[in-house]
Write a protein that holds these residues in place. Structure first.
Motif, PDB file in Angstrom:
ATOM      1  N   ALA A  51       0.832  -1.204   0.000  1.00  7.24           N
ATOM      2  CA  ALA A  51       0.000   0.000   0.000  1.00  7.24           C
ATOM      3  C   ALA A  51       0.867   1.255   0.000  1.00  7.24           C
ATOM      4  N   ASP A  52       1.939   1.248   0.766  1.00 11.27           N
ATOM      5  CA  ASP A  52       2.853   2.396   0.787  1.00 11.27           C
ATOM      6  C   ASP A  52       3.467   2.630  -0.592  1.00 11.27           C
ATOM      7  N   GLN A  53       3.869   1.538  -1.247  1.00  7.70           N
ATOM      8  CA  GLN A  53       4.442   1.652  -2.589  1.00  7.70           C
ATOM      9  C   GLN A  53       3.399   2.222  -3.555  1.00  7.70           C
ATOM     10  N   LEU A  54       2.171   1.753  -3.446  1.00  6.34           N
ATOM     11  CA  LEU A  54       1.098   2.246  -4.296  1.00  6.34           C
ATOM     12  C   LEU A  54       0.861   3.734  -4.066  1.00  6.34           C
ATOM     13  N   ALA A  55       0.837   4.144  -2.816  1.00  9.18           N
ATOM     14  CA  ALA A  55       0.600   5.555  -2.487  1.00  9.18           C
ATOM     15  C   ALA A  55       1.740   6.454  -2.978  1.00  9.18           C
TER      16      ALA A  55
END
Length: 85
Positions: A51-55
């Motif tokens: 999720a952090d990578q996506l954000a």
């Protein structure tokens, strides 16, 4: 999600990824964002790390990214495409 089911094959495409469930003969097409998330998880990332990578790469908040990652993984589990530890 730790890995794809033994009978599921992942194949990258120009605009995402295709998952083939050989047990049922069904294809699942992931868009580019879904492919990035699945690949991150298969490479060992946690849901939060994915999720952090996506954000960081898409114009979404961390909360939205976390919800989207959780929803994708839930769909993959329901379809029995992934195994969980």
């Amino acid at each position: 999600m730790s890995r794809l089911h033994a009978d599921v094959t992942a194949c990258p495409t120009d605009d995402g990824m295709v998952l083939l469930d050989e047990r049922q003969g069904r294809y699942w097409q992931l868009n580019g964002t879904g492919a990035v998330v699945v690949q991150a998880l298969l490479d060992g990332a946690t849901l939060q790390q994915a999720a952090d990578q996506l954000a960081q790469t898409q114009p979404v908040s961390r909360e939205r990214a976390a919800a989207d990652v959780a929803a994708l993984v839930d769909q993959l589990r329901q379809a029995k495409l992934v195994t969980t530890p």
